[in-house]
Design a protein around this motif. Structure first.
Motif, PDB file in Angstrom:
ATOM      1  N   LEU A   1      47.579  41.930  43.781  1.00 13.07           N
ATOM      2  CA  LEU A   1      46.851  40.876  42.784  1.00 13.07           C
ATOM      3  C   LEU A   1      45.566  40.883  43.106  1.00 13.07           C
ATOM      4  CD1 LEU A   1      47.078  38.276  41.627  1.00 13.07           C
ATOM      5  CD2 LEU A   1      47.405  37.221  43.785  1.00 13.07           C
ATOM      6  N   THR A   2      45.250  41.437  44.502  1.00 11.02           N
ATOM      7  CA  THR A   2      43.708  41.383  44.672  1.00 11.02           C
ATOM      8  C   THR A   2      42.864  42.361  43.811  1.00 11.02           C
ATOM      9  OG1 THR A   2      44.123  40.882  47.098  1.00 11.02           O
ATOM     10  CG2 THR A   2      42.018  41.656  46.608  1.00 11.02           C
ATOM     11  N   ILE A   3      43.451  43.696  43.635  1.00  6.90           N
ATOM     12  CA  ILE A   3      42.950  44.724  42.694  1.00  6.90           C
ATOM     13  C   ILE A   3      42.846  43.983  41.368  1.00  6.90           C
ATOM     14  CG2 ILE A   3      43.124  46.892  41.905  1.00  6.90           C
ATOM     15  CD1 ILE A   3      44.866  47.589  44.480  1.00  6.90           C
ATOM     16  N   VAL A   4      43.717  43.506  40.980  1.00  5.95           N
ATOM     17  CA  VAL A   4      43.982  43.059  39.612  1.00  5.95           C
ATOM     18  C   VAL A   4      42.638  42.070  39.391  1.00  5.95           C
ATOM     19  CG1 VAL A   4      45.241  41.657  37.863  1.00  5.95           C
ATOM     20  CG2 VAL A   4      46.419  43.508  39.206  1.00  5.95           C
ATOM     21  N   SER A   5      42.715  40.964  40.410  1.00  3.83           N
ATOM     22  CA  SER A   5      41.869  39.944  40.240  1.00  3.83           C
ATOM     23  C   SER A   5      40.404  40.284  40.338  1.00  3.83           C
ATOM     24  CB  SER A   5      42.122  38.635  41.117  1.00  3.83           C
ATOM     25  OG  SER A   5      42.334  39.274  42.476  1.00  3.83           O
TER      26      SER A   5
ATOM     27  N   ASP B   1      51.829  30.028  47.538  1.00  3.18           N
ATOM     28  CA  ASP B   1      52.730  31.180  47.819  1.00  3.18           C
ATOM     29  C   ASP B   1      51.938  32.386  47.232  1.00  3.18           C
ATOM     30  OD1 ASP B   1      54.833  29.641  48.897  1.00  3.18           O
ATOM     31  OD2 ASP B   1      55.057  28.951  46.943  1.00  3.18           O
ATOM     32  N   LEU B   2      50.750  32.385  46.961  1.00  2.00           N
ATOM     33  CA  LEU B   2      49.936  33.761  46.672  1.00  2.00           C
ATOM     34  C   LEU B   2      50.168  34.592  47.335  1.00  2.00           C
ATOM     35  CD1 LEU B   2      46.530  32.590  45.574  1.00  2.00           C
ATOM     36  CD2 LEU B   2      47.912  33.685  44.096  1.00  2.00           C
ATOM     37  N   PRO B   3      50.535  35.985  46.852  1.00  4.61           N
ATOM     38  CA  PRO B   3      50.738  37.082  47.817  1.00  4.61           C
ATOM     39  C   PRO B   3      49.375  37.913  47.889  1.00  4.61           C
ATOM     40  CG  PRO B   3      51.237  37.512  45.234  1.00  4.61           C
ATOM     41  CD  PRO B   3      51.089  36.222  45.546  1.00  4.61           C
ATOM     42  N   LEU B   4      48.536  37.260  48.958  1.00  2.04           N
ATOM     43  CA  LEU B   4      47.350  37.812  49.253  1.00  2.04           C
ATOM     44  C   LEU B   4      47.375  39.117  49.817  1.00  2.04           C
ATOM     45  CD1 LEU B   4      45.281  34.778  50.526  1.00  2.04           C
ATOM     46  CD2 LEU B   4      45.517  35.564  48.221  1.00  2.04           C
ATOM     47  N   GLY B   5      46.363  40.104  49.583  1.00  6.09           N
ATOM     48  CA  GLY B   5      46.225  41.362  50.022  1.00  6.09           C
ATOM     49  C   GLY B   5      47.094  42.253  49.403  1.00  6.09           C
TER      50      GLY B   5
ATOM     51  N   TRP C   1      35.149  41.436  37.587  1.00  8.96           N
ATOM     52  CA  TRP C   1      33.878  42.152  37.145  1.00  8.96           C
ATOM     53  C   TRP C   1      34.056  42.280  35.405  1.00  8.96           C
ATOM     54  CZ3 TRP C   1      30.054  44.148  39.620  1.00  8.96           C
ATOM     55  CH2 TRP C   1      30.150  44.155  40.910  1.00  8.96           C
ATOM     56  N   THR C   2      35.201  42.306  34.833  1.00  7.27           N
ATOM     57  CA  THR C   2      35.392  42.372  33.489  1.00  7.27           C
ATOM     58  C   THR C   2      34.833  41.202  32.890  1.00  7.27           C
ATOM     59  OG1 THR C   2      37.292  44.010  33.771  1.00  7.27           O
ATOM     60  CG2 THR C   2      36.987  43.057  31.756  1.00  7.27           C
TER      61      THR C   2
ATOM     62  N   SER D   1      34.624  39.432  44.263  1.00  8.08           N
ATOM     63  CA  SER D   1      35.651  39.989  44.980  1.00  8.08           C
ATOM     64  C   SER D   1      37.235  39.873  44.473  1.00  8.08           C
ATOM     65  CB  SER D   1      35.859  39.270  46.370  1.00  8.08           C
ATOM     66  OG  SER D   1      36.109  38.062  46.362  1.00  8.08           O
ATOM     67  N   GLY D   2      37.141  38.838  43.417  1.00  7.67           N
ATOM     68  CA  GLY D   2      38.465  38.304  42.910  1.00  7.67           C
ATOM     69  C   GLY D   2      39.155  37.220  43.564  1.00  7.67           C
ATOM     70  N   ALA D   3      38.633  36.834  44.848  1.00 10.88           N
ATOM     71  CA  ALA D   3      39.294  35.652  45.271  1.00 10.88           C
ATOM     72  C   ALA D   3      39.313  34.350  44.607  1.00 10.88           C
ATOM     73  CB  ALA D   3      38.216  35.574  46.577  1.00 10.88           C
ATOM     74  N   ARG D   4      38.116  34.108  43.879  1.00 12.36           N
ATOM     75  CA  ARG D   4      38.033  32.785  43.159  1.00 12.36           C
ATOM     76  C   ARG D   4      38.824  32.830  41.847  1.00 12.36           C
ATOM     77  NH1 ARG D   4      37.578  28.971  43.806  1.00 12.36           N
ATOM     78  NH2 ARG D   4      36.404  28.122  42.076  1.00 12.36           N
TER      79      ARG D   4
END
Lengths: 282, 153
Positions: free
Chosen positions: A200-204, A193-197, A209-210, A177-180
């Motif tokens: 960044l979520t799409i990028v991670s 201070d991570l900008p969740l949601g 997956w990559t 999911s990119g969360a880790r």
């Protein structure tokens, strides 16, 4: 039955083959430098507590120095392997010095042990220089830079194992999911201070997956020469990124160094010959 | 090509050692063994677990919330703030920052929207339902917010 026999014959031919000793010599030199980079500071004699650790320190520096320059190379590399294995298993695992038993320590130790199985002193070494001098004195042709490739084949297996199990470990929802990756970025860089949601979520998630796809591809691809041309540069770029972004210590450098075991030995030999022409031809 | 004894021996050594290298991690990664003598390849496996990402706000008597910057409220700059303020770890880390904010802001109704890092992903920790300047009611422990102990101690 015939297919099984021919597969076994192919395996025997591949695993038991002989070839250029230049790749293993390069790995030997690289490993000696990486061993100093990782363990050198800890092994300085002033750090040694007691005669056993003092002996280990002396053995470490003597063996790795001889390994680097290629002097009495087989004995030096075998001694270095024994010393590093003692450091990992006896001092680290059994003795409780857990700072010495991380993944990058194991990889360095394993690579050094496998390097000791190779005739890595037949190229790029003082031993080679002495052998050439002996042959010249006796009017004999220069000894061939050839030997069994078993150690290189086993390094390929080690690389494959690292990628395979690392990829398997990541096959869970938390990672994919990119969360880790976000959490790792948070731990090392951004904190709470991570900008969740956000993007960044799409990028991670894409990065996750990559990474998994690349690790599975590398686990399989190190055995498939046709994939090397495009896969190994991707692997090297991946490790370079990890080296810059995370505290991987010697892990990335050791992995990329071991790529020399995967590449066709004559190709490595030709590349070294091309950049280092014989001095007497100059 | 003639297969010599040496070649066959090398192939057998290859099969035995390669099988060990390829199968050894299963001991820890599949069967859950924890021996220090066996290496897994769970890289950066538990890094960041327990990290809390939170936004704080102050609720007024009408129920309206005004976001607050925890650094500014505590008179710190993010660049030089201590680690406990930059990187809250676990609910205890969140409550420590909340306690500092309550001490600094006086009698306010402090709320937080927070998520905590687990191996399964981000899990909601607070949704602004409690005034963090008052004692919290007993809450169930969220599973997976602490490292599983897969890393060697």
């Amino acid at each position: 039955m015939k297919t099984r026999e021919s597969a076994w014959a192919r395996l025997v031919a591949w695993a038991g083959a002989e070839g250029s000793t230049v790749p293993m010599a390069l790995i030997r030199i690289g490993l000696a430098l990486l061993l100093w980079a990782r363990w050198g500071e800890d092994m300085v004699l002033v750090q040694a507590e007691g005669p056993a650790m003092l002996a280990l320190s002396v053995g470490f520096f003597a063996a790795t120095a001889a390994m680097l320059v290629g002097l009495w190379t087989r004995a030096a590399t075998a001694t270095a392997a024994a010393v590093v294995a003692t450091m990992y298993f006896a001092v680290g695992a059994a003795g409780g010095r857990t700072a010495w038993i991380h993944h990058h320590h194991f990889l360095l130790m394993s690579a050094t042990v496998l390097c000791a199985l190779t005739p890595c002193g037949r190229s790029l070494s003082v031993d080679r220089w002495r052998a050439l001098a002996r042959a010249r004195d006796r009017g004999l042709p220069a000894p061939a830079e050839r030997g069994p490739l078993l150690g290189l084949r086993l390094m390929t297996a080690q690389l494959s194992a690292v990628y395979l199990w690392s990829a398997i470990d990541k096959c869970e929802a938390g990672f994919l999911s990119g969360a880790r990756l976000e959490q790792i970025a948070g731990f090392y860089y951004v904190g709470s201070d991570l900008p969740l949601g956000t993007g960044l979520t799409i990028v991670s998630a894409t990065a996750a997956w990559t990474v998994v796809a690349l690790e599975f591809a590398l686990a399989i691809g190190v055995w498939r020469p046709r994939w090397h041309r495009w896969l190994l540069p991707l692997g090297a770029a991946f490790h370079a990124g990890l080296y810059v972004l995370l505290p991987v210590h010697t892990f990335s450098a050791t992995m990329v160094l071991l790529y020399l075991a995967v590449i066709d030995p004559p190709a490595v030999h030709r590349a070294v010959a091309a950049v280092a022409p014989r001095a007497d031809e100059a | 090509m003639t297969t010599t004894t040496a070649t066959r021996t090398r192939a057998l050594v290859f099969v035995a050692v390669a099988a060990g290298l390829l199968l050894m991690p299963a001991y820890r990664q599949v069967f859950g063994g924890r021996s220090r003598f066996v290496r897994d390849w769970e890289l950066f496996n538990e890094v960041g677990v327990g990290l809390v990402v939170a936004e704080f706000s102050v609720r007024d008597g009408d129920g309206r919330e005004t976001p607050i910057d925890r650094y500014a409220a505590l008179g710190r700059e993010r660049r030089t703030a201590p680690r406990w303020l930059r990187s809250m770890n676990g609910e205890a880390g969140l409550l420590r920052v909340a306690g500092e904010l309550c001490g600094k802001l006086g009698a306010v109704d402090l709320r937080a929207r927070a998520s905590i890092a687990t191996m399964r992903g981000w899990v909601p920790l607070h949704a602004g339902e409690h005034d963090l300047c008052r004692p919290l009611p007993p809450r169930p422990q969220i599973p997976g917010t602490r490292p599983r102990g897969h890393e060697d101690p």
